[in-house]
Design a protein around this motif. Structure first.
Motif, PDB file in Angstrom:
ATOM      1  N   ASP A   1     -22.116   1.004  -9.341  1.00  0.00           N
ATOM      2  CA  ASP A   1     -21.074  -0.192  -9.262  1.00  0.00           C
ATOM      3  C   ASP A   1     -19.729   0.561  -9.142  1.00  0.00           C
ATOM      4  O   ASP A   1     -18.781  -0.001  -8.199  1.00  0.00           O
TER       5      ASP A   1
ATOM      6  N   ARG B   1     -19.378   1.280  -5.513  1.00  0.00           N
ATOM      7  CA  ARG B   1     -19.018  -0.056  -4.536  1.00  0.00           C
ATOM      8  C   ARG B   1     -17.706  -0.326  -4.550  1.00  0.00           C
ATOM      9  O   ARG B   1     -17.161  -0.708  -3.558  1.00  0.00           O
ATOM     10  N   ILE B   2     -17.003  -0.286  -5.856  1.00  0.00           N
ATOM     11  CA  ILE B   2     -15.649  -0.586  -5.940  1.00  0.00           C
ATOM     12  C   ILE B   2     -14.463   0.341  -5.348  1.00  0.00           C
ATOM     13  O   ILE B   2     -13.884   0.158  -4.393  1.00  0.00           O
ATOM     14  N   HIS B   3     -14.891   1.629  -5.866  1.00  0.00           N
ATOM     15  CA  HIS B   3     -13.857   2.827  -5.128  1.00  0.00           C
ATOM     16  C   HIS B   3     -14.139   3.329  -3.788  1.00  0.00           C
ATOM     17  O   HIS B   3     -13.411   4.374  -3.441  1.00  0.00           O
TER      18      HIS B   3
ATOM     19  N   ASP C   1     -14.345   1.081  -1.159  1.00  0.00           N
ATOM     20  CA  ASP C   1     -14.146   0.016  -0.407  1.00  0.00           C
ATOM     21  C   ASP C   1     -12.554   0.207  -0.179  1.00  0.00           C
ATOM     22  O   ASP C   1     -11.706   0.064  -1.107  1.00  0.00           O
TER      23      ASP C   1
ATOM     24  N   ARG D   1     -10.490  -1.632   1.148  1.00  0.00           N
ATOM     25  CA  ARG D   1      -9.553  -2.913   0.801  1.00  0.00           C
ATOM     26  C   ARG D   1      -9.051  -2.976  -0.490  1.00  0.00           C
ATOM     27  O   ARG D   1      -8.024  -3.193  -0.968  1.00  0.00           O
ATOM     28  N   HIS D   2     -10.052  -2.240  -1.528  1.00  0.00           N
ATOM     29  CA  HIS D   2      -9.769  -2.547  -2.974  1.00  0.00           C
ATOM     30  C   HIS D   2      -8.805  -1.090  -3.338  1.00  0.00           C
ATOM     31  O   HIS D   2      -8.010  -1.421  -4.183  1.00  0.00           O
ATOM     32  N   MET D   3      -9.169  -0.093  -2.643  1.00  0.00           N
ATOM     33  CA  MET D   3      -8.229   0.956  -3.087  1.00  0.00           C
ATOM     34  C   MET D   3      -6.790   1.116  -2.359  1.00  0.00           C
ATOM     35  O   MET D   3      -5.966   2.054  -2.760  1.00  0.00           O
TER      36      MET D   3
ATOM     37  N   TRP E   1      -4.526  -0.540  -2.978  1.00  0.00           N
ATOM     38  CA  TRP E   1      -3.541  -0.934  -3.795  1.00  0.00           C
ATOM     39  C   TRP E   1      -3.673  -0.154  -5.308  1.00  0.00           C
ATOM     40  O   TRP E   1      -2.957  -0.086  -6.447  1.00  0.00           O
ATOM     41  N   PHE E   2      -4.625   0.876  -5.174  1.00  0.00           N
ATOM     42  CA  PHE E   2      -5.053   1.756  -6.437  1.00  0.00           C
ATOM     43  C   PHE E   2      -4.176   2.813  -6.447  1.00  0.00           C
ATOM     44  O   PHE E   2      -4.413   3.528  -7.449  1.00  0.00           O
TER      45      PHE E   2
ATOM     46  N   PRO F   1     -10.381   6.123  -0.951  1.00  0.00           N
ATOM     47  CA  PRO F   1     -11.694   5.658  -1.358  1.00  0.00           C
ATOM     48  C   PRO F   1     -12.595   6.851  -1.265  1.00  0.00           C
ATOM     49  O   PRO F   1     -12.432   7.937  -0.636  1.00  0.00           O
TER      50      PRO F   1
END
Length: 80
Positions: free
Chosen positions: A24, A27-29, A31, A33-35, A37-38, A42
């Motif tokens: 899980d 899957r987030i880290h 992507d 698009r998610h990363m 702003w992190f 990725p």
């Protein structure tokens, strides 16, 4: 290592992120698009996710310990 904190709200469990969460987390880290702003690149491999989880766990051993919370819906909780 001291037990990690477990917090409960009416809907959520706030708990330690464990190796069981590796897919899980990946899957987030992984992507872009998610990363975006992190503030980090990725992940490209599941093993990186497992290393990240080990890093989170190591924070609890520091003189000023920290924790990275995993949020889980109570209805999805595994029986203890």
């Amino acid at each position: 290592m001291p037990d990690s904190p477990l917090l409960r709200t009416p809907r959520l469990l706030l708990r330690e992120i464990t190796e069981a969460d590796a897919e899980d987390l990946f899957r987030i880290h992984s992507d872009p698009r998610h990363m975006a702003w992190f503030g980090s690149e990725p992940l490209t491999d599941l093993s990186e996710s497992k290393r990240l989880i080990a890093t989170f766990a190591s924070w609890r051993q520091l003189p000023n310990p920290g924790v990275r919370w995993g949020l889980q819906l109570k209805e999805k909780a595994c029986p203890a």
